[in-house]
Motif scaffolding. Sequence first.
Motif, PDB file in Angstrom:
ATOM      1  N   VAL A 280      -1.691   0.656   6.268  1.00 23.90           N
ATOM      2  CA  VAL A 280      -0.605  -0.297   6.464  1.00 23.90           C
ATOM      3  C   VAL A 280      -1.163  -1.709   6.406  1.00 23.90           C
ATOM      4  CG1 VAL A 280       1.178  -1.120   8.050  1.00 23.90           C
ATOM      5  CG2 VAL A 280       0.677   1.321   7.921  1.00 23.90           C
ATOM      6  N   GLY A 281      -0.498  -2.592   5.693  1.00 24.63           N
ATOM      7  CA  GLY A 281      -0.929  -3.975   5.618  1.00 24.63           C
ATOM      8  C   GLY A 281      -0.831  -4.505   4.199  1.00 24.63           C
ATOM      9  N   THR A 282      -1.454  -5.638   3.956  1.00 21.35           N
ATOM     10  CA  THR A 282      -1.473  -6.230   2.625  1.00 21.35           C
ATOM     11  C   THR A 282      -2.885  -6.076   2.076  1.00 21.35           C
ATOM     12  OG1 THR A 282       0.168  -7.829   3.393  1.00 21.35           O
ATOM     13  CG2 THR A 282      -0.905  -8.294   1.291  1.00 21.35           C
ATOM     14  N   PRO A 283      -3.046  -5.450   0.890  1.00 23.97           N
ATOM     15  CA  PRO A 283      -4.363  -5.019   0.409  1.00 23.97           C
ATOM     16  C   PRO A 283      -5.504  -6.002   0.604  1.00 23.97           C
ATOM     17  CG  PRO A 283      -2.693  -4.230  -1.086  1.00 23.97           C
ATOM     18  CD  PRO A 283      -1.975  -5.053  -0.041  1.00 23.97           C
ATOM     19  N   PHE A 284      -5.344  -7.258   0.228  1.00 22.04           N
ATOM     20  CA  PHE A 284      -6.462  -8.198   0.255  1.00 22.04           C
ATOM     21  C   PHE A 284      -6.913  -8.541   1.676  1.00 22.04           C
ATOM     22  CE2 PHE A 284      -3.938  -8.643  -3.531  1.00 22.04           C
ATOM     23  CZ  PHE A 284      -4.877  -8.596  -4.538  1.00 22.04           C
TER      24      PHE A 284
END
Length: 409
Positions: A280-284
């Motif tokens: 879960v989250g934003t890849p970068f």
Amino acid sequence: MSKKEKTHHQKQKSKDKKGGFMSFFKKKKDEEELVISDPRDFEQITHVELGDSGLTGFPPEWREKLIQAGLTDAEINTNEDSAKLVAASGISNDNGTRTTFTNGKEEDDDITQYTTAADPDENYENLAKTIYGDEDEYMATRKSDGMEVSLRRMRITKKTKRAVVREVVVLSKCVNDNIVKYVECYLINDMLWLVTELMDAGELTNAIDLHPTLPMKECHIAYICKRVLQGLVYLHKMGIIHRDIKSDNILLHHKGTVKLSNFGFAAILTSAHPNRNSIVGTPFWMAPELIKSQNYDTKVDIWSLGITCREMADGTPPYMDFPPMKALFQITTKGIPPLEGTWDDKFKNFLNKCLNPDAPKRASAEELLQDPFISMECTEEEFIDFLTQVRKLSDEEMAQEDEEIPAEE
């Protein structure tokens, strides 16, 4: 959303104000609304197994996606386990670079106990589009006390329900100077309107977007980090992991306040579930242990804060020029490249503590608050001056872009 798009939305302000709140609440259900980001083109491949020796089997379609993401056969073969984990995550290279991703099937909450049944027109007035918010955010004034509020509309669907509900549940539990204040929410025709205090300077991203013209100084970064860490100390003591710390989710006010927002992908830890392993989250901004779907805890927020620091220092997070899958591969195999340029050793050491790939050895929010780098913070008055410069430059850019947008017939 680009500044040009924000300028275009400002042209709609007078039109938006007609008819009060209910003209927005009673939108048709078939009207397109995309507010909460979800994985797209997700494929569940079943012919891969996780055993004592790691993942076995490597579907050719996975290798093809990795090649399309810019990995070479040599990189894949040399780091096969990492390549498999990245491919197995379900993250698509077609998603936007700042899109939040989740493949977790986690518990749902009941939102009905949080919603307000009253007519919002009875409680609020002066509805208008926010200048520095996103396209689904409005501002208004509460009639009872003149409080300026933000109203963010979110369509509830099967895909977005968990994130929308979790946003309300977590925010309603939090009372902290560095977490955006929850007011109430309305639910009409599968559209939820979340009412919070108005942070009129918008997202930290707005300031970072001006990096080539107005780069942030260490004193500004330290000022923001201190207040984010104060919010994280509070959350982590409550057993809450934000899981999407990035500049988009750090809000600013022209009076110098800094607050965390957007809790749709937060996790609440308990004694029965002291860890999570969903991606879960934003890849970068994702921590290595989260990318690998290992058990993780609040330390993933610390890693994301470190990436946000790099975002403030460089203008973008590391690997932002890569497709998401390759960025994840780089994070798990090579770590984060060193900070370039002339920066104080205190800042570099602070970053190293945030971005330690060994999660148990990564510093906690409480420890980082005592770090020497935090003492480099600017004064509130200096930060307000910085925000004034940001606003002036943003207004100039938006005015210039407004001239480039053809007038509507």
